[in-house]
Motif scaffolding. Structure first.
Motif, PDB file in Angstrom:
ATOM      1  N   TYR A  68     -31.452  38.051   5.684  1.00  0.00           N
ATOM      2  CA  TYR A  68     -30.919  36.901   4.955  1.00  0.00           C
ATOM      3  C   TYR A  68     -31.982  35.810   4.799  1.00  0.00           C
ATOM      4  O   TYR A  68     -32.199  35.281   3.704  1.00  0.00           O
ATOM      5  CB  TYR A  68     -29.681  36.364   5.688  1.00  0.00           C
ATOM      6  N   GLU A  69     -32.682  35.499   5.892  1.00  0.00           N
ATOM      7  CA  GLU A  69     -33.722  34.472   5.826  1.00  0.00           C
ATOM      8  C   GLU A  69     -34.856  34.881   4.902  1.00  0.00           C
ATOM      9  O   GLU A  69     -35.445  34.057   4.215  1.00  0.00           O
ATOM     10  CB  GLU A  69     -34.290  34.196   7.216  1.00  0.00           C
ATOM     11  N   THR A  70     -35.170  36.182   4.927  1.00  0.00           N
ATOM     12  CA  THR A  70     -36.271  36.648   4.082  1.00  0.00           C
ATOM     13  C   THR A  70     -35.876  36.564   2.610  1.00  0.00           C
ATOM     14  O   THR A  70     -36.689  36.204   1.759  1.00  0.00           O
ATOM     15  CB  THR A  70     -36.690  38.067   4.489  1.00  0.00           C
ATOM     16  N   THR A 112     -40.130  42.215  13.736  1.00  0.00           N
ATOM     17  CA  THR A 112     -38.920  41.683  14.367  1.00  0.00           C
ATOM     18  C   THR A 112     -38.845  40.166  14.208  1.00  0.00           C
ATOM     19  O   THR A 112     -39.852  39.467  14.319  1.00  0.00           O
ATOM     20  CB  THR A 112     -38.916  42.036  15.865  1.00  0.00           C
ATOM     21  N   ARG A 113     -37.637  39.666  13.930  1.00  0.00           N
ATOM     22  CA  ARG A 113     -37.435  38.221  13.847  1.00  0.00           C
ATOM     23  C   ARG A 113     -37.608  37.610  15.236  1.00  0.00           C
ATOM     24  O   ARG A 113     -37.049  38.124  16.209  1.00  0.00           O
ATOM     25  CB  ARG A 113     -36.030  37.934  13.345  1.00  0.00           C
ATOM     26  N   PRO A 114     -38.385  36.519  15.375  1.00  0.00           N
ATOM     27  CA  PRO A 114     -38.515  35.859  16.671  1.00  0.00           C
ATOM     28  C   PRO A 114     -37.152  35.615  17.309  1.00  0.00           C
ATOM     29  O   PRO A 114     -36.237  35.155  16.640  1.00  0.00           O
ATOM     30  CB  PRO A 114     -39.209  34.536  16.302  1.00  0.00           C
ATOM     31  N   VAL A 152     -43.139  28.411   8.698  1.00  0.00           N
ATOM     32  CA  VAL A 152     -41.730  28.164   8.995  1.00  0.00           C
ATOM     33  C   VAL A 152     -41.049  29.446   9.444  1.00  0.00           C
ATOM     34  O   VAL A 152     -40.228  29.437  10.363  1.00  0.00           O
ATOM     35  CB  VAL A 152     -41.015  27.580   7.758  1.00  0.00           C
ATOM     36  N   LYS A 153     -41.387  30.535   8.779  1.00  0.00           N
ATOM     37  CA  LYS A 153     -40.779  31.828   9.094  1.00  0.00           C
ATOM     38  C   LYS A 153     -41.002  32.226  10.554  1.00  0.00           C
ATOM     39  O   LYS A 153     -40.190  32.946  11.125  1.00  0.00           O
ATOM     40  CB  LYS A 153     -41.387  32.884   8.168  1.00  0.00           C
ATOM     41  N   SER A 154     -42.128  31.810  11.161  1.00  0.00           N
ATOM     42  CA  SER A 154     -42.348  32.092  12.585  1.00  0.00           C
ATOM     43  C   SER A 154     -41.769  31.009  13.484  1.00  0.00           C
ATOM     44  O   SER A 154     -41.272  31.287  14.565  1.00  0.00           O
ATOM     45  CB  SER A 154     -43.852  32.217  12.882  1.00  0.00           C
ATOM     46  N   ARG A 182     -39.326  28.455  12.887  1.00  0.00           N
ATOM     47  CA  ARG A 182     -37.904  28.125  12.945  1.00  0.00           C
ATOM     48  C   ARG A 182     -37.137  29.033  13.891  1.00  0.00           C
ATOM     49  O   ARG A 182     -36.433  28.539  14.780  1.00  0.00           O
ATOM     50  CB  ARG A 182     -37.286  28.130  11.542  1.00  0.00           C
ATOM     51  N   PRO A 183     -37.256  30.392  13.753  1.00  0.00           N
ATOM     52  CA  PRO A 183     -36.502  31.212  14.703  1.00  0.00           C
ATOM     53  C   PRO A 183     -37.016  31.063  16.132  1.00  0.00           C
ATOM     54  O   PRO A 183     -36.232  31.167  17.069  1.00  0.00           O
ATOM     55  CB  PRO A 183     -36.706  32.644  14.208  1.00  0.00           C
ATOM     56  N   ALA A 184     -38.310  30.764  16.308  1.00  0.00           N
ATOM     57  CA  ALA A 184     -38.830  30.551  17.666  1.00  0.00           C
ATOM     58  C   ALA A 184     -38.157  29.316  18.269  1.00  0.00           C
ATOM     59  O   ALA A 184     -37.764  29.321  19.442  1.00  0.00           O
ATOM     60  CB  ALA A 184     -40.343  30.373  17.631  1.00  0.00           C
TER      61      ALA A 184
HETATM   62 MG   LIG Z   1     -37.369  33.808   9.852  1.00  0.00          MG
END
Ligand SMILES: [Mg+2]
Ligand SMILES: [Mg+2]
Ligand SMILES: [Mg+2]
Ligand SMILES: [Mg+2]
Ligand SMILES: [Mg+2]
Ligand SMILES: [Mg+2]
Ligand SMILES: [Mg+2]
Ligand SMILES: [Mg+2]
Ligand SMILES: [Mg+2]
Ligand SMILES: [Mg+2]
Ligand SMILES: [Mg+2]
Ligand SMILES: [Mg+2]
Ligand SMILES: [Mg+2]
Ligand SMILES: [Mg+2]
Ligand SMILES: [Mg+2]
Ligand SMILES: [Mg+2]
Ligand SMILES: [Mg+2]
Ligand SMILES: [Mg+2]
Ligand SMILES: [Mg+2]
Ligand SMILES: [Mg+2]
Ligand SMILES: [Mg+2]
Ligand SMILES: [Mg+2]
Ligand SMILES: [Mg+2]
Ligand SMILES: [Mg+2]
Ligand SMILES: [Mg+2]
Ligand SMILES: [Mg+2]
Ligand SMILES: [Mg+2]
Ligand SMILES: [Mg+2]
Ligand SMILES: [Mg+2]
Ligand SMILES: [Mg+2]
Ligand SMILES: [Mg+2]
Lengths: 367, 367, 367, 367, 367
Positions: free
Chosen positions: A278-280, B112-114, B239-241, B243-245
């Motif tokens: 979803y985020e991607t 994998t998503r953080p 941001v992609k790294s 935000r989930p971190a």
């Molecule tokens: Mg992300």
């Protein structure tokens, strides 16, 4: 999953992509059995896989009719129905599986919003399987409904073909993990295949978008904007299936029904995966917007360069034309005309003027 | 951390930056051991540091093989694995550390998503280490997975090289705080180094963006837009790294597992730091948008000035050319042509007309 | 507060405004004492005010050195430190006030995100004091750290000069409310001065933005866009200090530490004020965007008007020039040339043609 | 409510609309009595209405002075103060009503953010009354503060004139509902009048915006953009009063103080109304943006049409002028010039060329 | 539901679409009975349907007057009122049904925000029925208020005509599910018909928007933008009815009043449906924005192509005209003029020049 030939038959081309038509079929009471989708009147087909750690039986395809009946057993069963448009078949299945009339309505309305519902003694999922039609460059979607009661899981698909062959292969292997696990693991496997399906669709889109990147830096033409907008629409369409599915998984995890309680790590992982997808998708939406900006900026610059060059070019000729015009006047006495090297001087003036203007415009970087 | 030569080998150039390819490797069952990343088939290497306040032992690099085994001790151990692509090595590690198959799948899938997950008796983190490739002006990322059980912390990296040398130096000093603290402090140190890594990447981007600022006020050219868009994409990637971190750290703080309970001030500080980074990235995104607006506005103004000047210039010549044209006509009787100072008057009219127009256009600020 | 001369010394011009540099000083372990900011290596100065309802003592400025020591008393003390860059001085203060190493790190890193933290036996605030540099038209910020333990409040500033003179004046007056209240009231007074500081900065920006309004309606030129973008950036910068400060106040109010429990009305009022500031900044951001739109719209209209006028002007001359050209041809037999009033008729045609075109263009409102 | 003549006196024109100036009056301690607003130094006036179901007494206007005193009774009283700028008068009122110094500061600072606060034994509201100045086409605002204690409700206004006449009329009627209800009903009546006030302001704006709609479809000119931007700003200004007021009502409903507990249906209805107003303002903001897009699109199309026409017109003359030029050359031998019908042929060529070009351009829809 | 003839009578054309006028009728006290809407002064009409599983009685239309009275029975009754503008009729109904004065005010104010309220012993809904006027291409809305107490459900409509005929048909069938269910099922049926009504309106809009898609790819003209903006406004209008209705349903589901407790699956399904509608409206808003971008991009490209072509065309003639001008000068001695094939050479030069320029511009893709 829908294959190309079927799609043509269904007349997908003329059907609104984002909303299923049902003007003529506004249902008279909730839960009435009305098929909403691309008008296919095939009877439903059914097959069943039953397994224990020791053995696995698969009953092959047959039409759904009055004789359709499966004795309940202690074994885990996965029953798969293909075709949800035929009211008669669906009525038989409704009775056989003792389905709530709202559930059967959701199954038959192929435009149902993805959702999860826990009912008295069963779990219900309505989700979408996606398929990217390479030829028409658009995403097609097929509704997948899942019902779980006790040891039985039933899937309802619109047309033959799905993404679950890896599960079937695993079920056939005697030592596979799935054979030794409970029904929660089967649920997870099916949902996991769906999310993998979303990932592979997203990858196709991602490649298309990233190819565009190179095109944009290289030699963009008028078709690029069209492609960008088409990608954006596909992403919007993807979100329409993924966002509510993610909400459904969230709700499932919060409710923790007994069937899945021993597999929470698996379902948490699933949720993490769909969140990533979803985020991607959201990221690619932003990227596509950036690409549109790049394209617009490029096209503007290109046009501006051309127009500026052309204007500068025109401007150089104007004074020269005036000078020629002046010496084309018929005044009785124009001394320059009678100079010995008048015509030569004229050319010198003309060339000097032209040279000067070119020099100035070059220096100002206007040319 | 990935160094430039490795990257070339990995063929990063041809790989989608925002999503790891895995079309061919859709996993057959969840938790299956399939490496997803840039196809490097090296065996995994392992090293181990063990310490108490009194002594510290480091076992140097060796390949992961059947003999890989570490006796459990009361001391704190940090085991570092380099390379997660070799299935055989990973299977050995999975057995050695008794890892859940989902965890090992997350470790091997470098997309994998953080996230943070607390399992029965261990903690699991999946995060990203970043590296700014000066040459290609893009951010590269390497996945870092962390598992903590009792007194042992295991880190999994994709390739050799990381950001933890300051920790290793501290571990070698006898009186350092880290030697006298529990494993929670080691966890914090590793996460803190990662956040410092994000900060330093952000600083590089920030400088590039603020350099752009000066360029924008000075003499922007066509390449600026490209650079601005490239900065924006890097920020999106960051941001992609991050935000989930940040979400993962939030979850860790809310759960307060026993390992970290004595170090909450440290983890709160960490969370405040990553929040600051995250907010600053968002701010730079807004700034970049403003810069794009500035650039567009500047380029428009510049073009408009040129076009207006050129048009005014053209307009001045039109009446003059007409006048010249009129006196170039061949009418039998044109009195002006035969005046004694006709040609002189003609020039006076021409210059007056030109002067008047220039005066008017200057006054209207059109020139 | 930073005054202009100091700023020049600090070389603010060459420092990234939105992020403090610290590439070379990535700290080796959390809580290490490294100054991050504009490299000023002054020793810290200290002064102390002690008060009861009856009497008030102020100890004047002195350098922080080994002899720095204050006996603890029952009276309320406000100790103010100027300069946080000298490691030796800070070490002395750390020991004297028994500060956590993370806190001292936050104090020395002048890029800390505004925050509130309640520790075992003290409260910690990291905030920003702002100052508008009229000359360079930009906002400068100085970090203010506040620690409260029992009856002592310590403030840490980067350089001399602050916004607290009204408080000092009140403290000197025997009957003032602050002298008869507990330390909670002193905390409130300091935070209240800070928010008033934000309000006065916002008012300066607000006036600049509203002046722009008139300029926009009057005679905008190319510099306006630059000013608008600069205002927008200042607003973004303001938000960066105010939003986390607002969050910190919210957290303080929710936690209600004993020190402030008797002054909740005051702190609620403070929160309402900072919320108002925050919302007003957001409003001005929207207004600035509207102004940019107005400006772009105005500039476009203006250019369009000019270009349309010029084009119409050109178009009027084209047919006239053609007519003149036609009668400039050298055909053997052109009857019009030999008419008695040929040249007069020619002028009548020319003027009629011109008049007609002007009439049509005026009617169509193109001129 | 402010009337036009007063506004001129107040010099509203030169005051920032969105933020009250107070640069010179940064308050020295919180709760200090400093008037912040348009510098009006009138003494406050006071009037009082007391009522029971049986009788109603109104004490007319008088200045606030030392003798201002009202015996407390069991009856419900509504005391209305006009003018909050005179420190002396306000001090008297502060003592008379035993007001907290923060409350009095909020009353005197006419830029207070709308809010609701419940204090020990009273309720406090700070809200805005709005007024649309038809002449200057802008919204003016006056602060209304409300304090409720036991059976007494006090309203503070900046200047004479308000929206509460319907309440006064109801109070004078013996059988009116308000006379037989408790003070909660009076509170509701006053807030309800305020929301009705917002609705009527919104209706004025709405009509202006919808009139613009027709103008946009009809014959938009350069002034339209200005009007649109002015409407947008008025909507932003409206939101600034309504959004925090809505938050205040929400908070009131959640707290349910005893005074209003019997009238919850009334207050819920009030909240629903203000929510409707708020949402409608947001909708109009979106509509105004759409109108701006429409206008820009229209103006662009119009200009483009003109420019295209003019360019095509020019292009038609260019080849004709060239042909004329060619036959104006002085070559010794140009056979066409000596043809018998040379000039006629020339005209035929010219007209054919022109006709052909017009035909092509018309067919291409460029003219 | 409003039919076209009625609308003309109501003068809908001159009424603001997004906000009901009530400037002159600001209510004097809350709950006063004032009709707010399109000034229709018809008396209210009433009809009643009573049913048990065994029998069903329908009392036909009659005017509401003093004799209007229905004995209470154990059977389920659905009373339908048409017309809410006549104060006298409404007063009778208020007394007959013992309605709260706030409720009756909400019923008579046809601009009430959609909402759900549970009162002491009844449930109240205010919602909108929509109707798409094909001719004027706009959405019309009629307010529907619903009150439920014990076994009686009352609906209030503005004018005759509604979307409930399917329910009436079901009620007439003896074996229909609705006849054997409790009042909760009737509530659901009515709300479900409303949501189906929203879906059918959305489908009409959706088709219009998707038709536009094809138009955009085919041959867009100036009217397209107008249509796009009109679609966007209709979507905004739709959201205004659907979003608060969705909130109301959410609240109903959370409160679970006894009347609906046995039908939670039905109401959850209803909520899922309205959520789907709401999300799809939002999606279409995004799509419309994309379409606007496509259109603008297309129109720009088209204009740019034309202008570039025309400019290039002009540029080709300029040097040729200059050459002709040069040989039109009257210098005494211009050798070229006296060459034997001078005029031929002249033409060769002209054509070569023209050909060269065309070649270059074609190669540069400027033509
Ligand atoms: Mg992300
Ligand atoms: Mg549904
Ligand atoms: Mg949906
Ligand atoms: Mg579908
Ligand atoms: Mg959707
Ligand atoms: Mg969706
Ligand atoms: Mg992600
Ligand atoms: Mg944009
Ligand atoms: Mg994963
Ligand atoms: Mg990554
Ligand atoms: Mg992200
Ligand atoms: Mg922001
Ligand atoms: Mg920090
Ligand atoms: Mg920050
Ligand atoms: Mg700062
Ligand atoms: Mg911030
Ligand atoms: Mg920020
Ligand atoms: Mg806003
Ligand atoms: Mg914009
Ligand atoms: Mg205040
Ligand atoms: Mg405010
Ligand atoms: Mg005000
Ligand atoms: Mg506000
Ligand atoms: Mg605001
Ligand atoms: Mg209402
Ligand atoms: Mg509404
Ligand atoms: Mg209505
Ligand atoms: Mg709404
Ligand atoms: Mg709305
Ligand atoms: Mg969306
Ligand atoms: Mg837009």
């Amino acid at each position: 999953m829908l294959d190309s030939s079927v799609i043509t038959k269904l007349g997908v081309k003329t059907v609104a992509r984002f909303y299923k038509k049902r003007t003529e079929t506004l249902r008279k009471h909730p839960g009435e059995m009305v098929y909403i989708g691309n008008n296919l009147k095939n009877e439903s087909k059914i097959d069943k896989i039953t397994y224990t750690p020791e053995k696995m039986t698969g009953r092959i395809h047959s039409l759904v009719d009055e004789t359709t009946n499966f004795p309940e057993t202690e074994e885990i069963s996965w029953i798969n129905i293909e075709g949800v448009s035929d009211v008669k078949s669906m009525k038989i299945l409704k009775n056989r599986f003792n389905l709530n009339s709202l559930i059967i309505a959701d199954i038959m309305n192929t435009g149902t919003r993805p959702k999860y519902q826990s009912l008295e003694n069963n779990l219900f999922f309505s989700l979408k399987m996606l398929r990217y039609d390479q030829e028409k460059e658009r995403i097609l979607s097929e509704q997948l409904s899942i019902i779980v009661f006790k040891n039985t899981l039933v899937t309802f698909q619109e047309v033959p073909g799905d993404v679950f062959d890896p599960i079937r292969e695993n079920l056939m292997m005697k030592d596979s993990k799935i054979r030794s696990e409970k029904i929660g693991y089967l649920i997870h496997s099916i949902l996991d295949c769906l999310v993998d399906n979303y990932i592979s669709i997203l990858q196709l889109l991602a490649e298309r978008i990233e190819d565009m990147e190179e095109l944009l830096l290289d030699h963009p033409d008028e078709t690029v904007m069209e492609k960008l907008i088409s990608s954006k629409k596909d992403l919007l369409y993807l979100v329409k299936s993924i966002r509510p599915a993610r909400e459904a998984f969230k709700q499932l995890i919060n409710e923790k029904p007994t069937e899945i309680r021993n597999y929470m790590h698996y379902f948490n992982d699933l949720f993490s995966n769909i969140t990533h997808v979803y985020e991607t998708v959201e990221l690619y939406k932003e990227l596509t917007t950036e690409q549109m900006n790049t394209y617009n900026s490029y096209m503007n610059n290109r046009l501006n360069d051309i127009m500026r060059f052309l204007t500068v070019f025109s401007v150089i000729f104007l004074p020269l034309t005036l000078v020629a015009g002046i010496y084309g006047t018929n005044f009785e006495f124009i001394p320059e005309l009678h100079l010995r090297f008048g015509y030569l001087y004229f050319w010198i003036i003309m060339l000097t003027l032209a040279g000067l203007m070119i020099y100035i415009f070059k220096k100002k970087k206007w040319m």
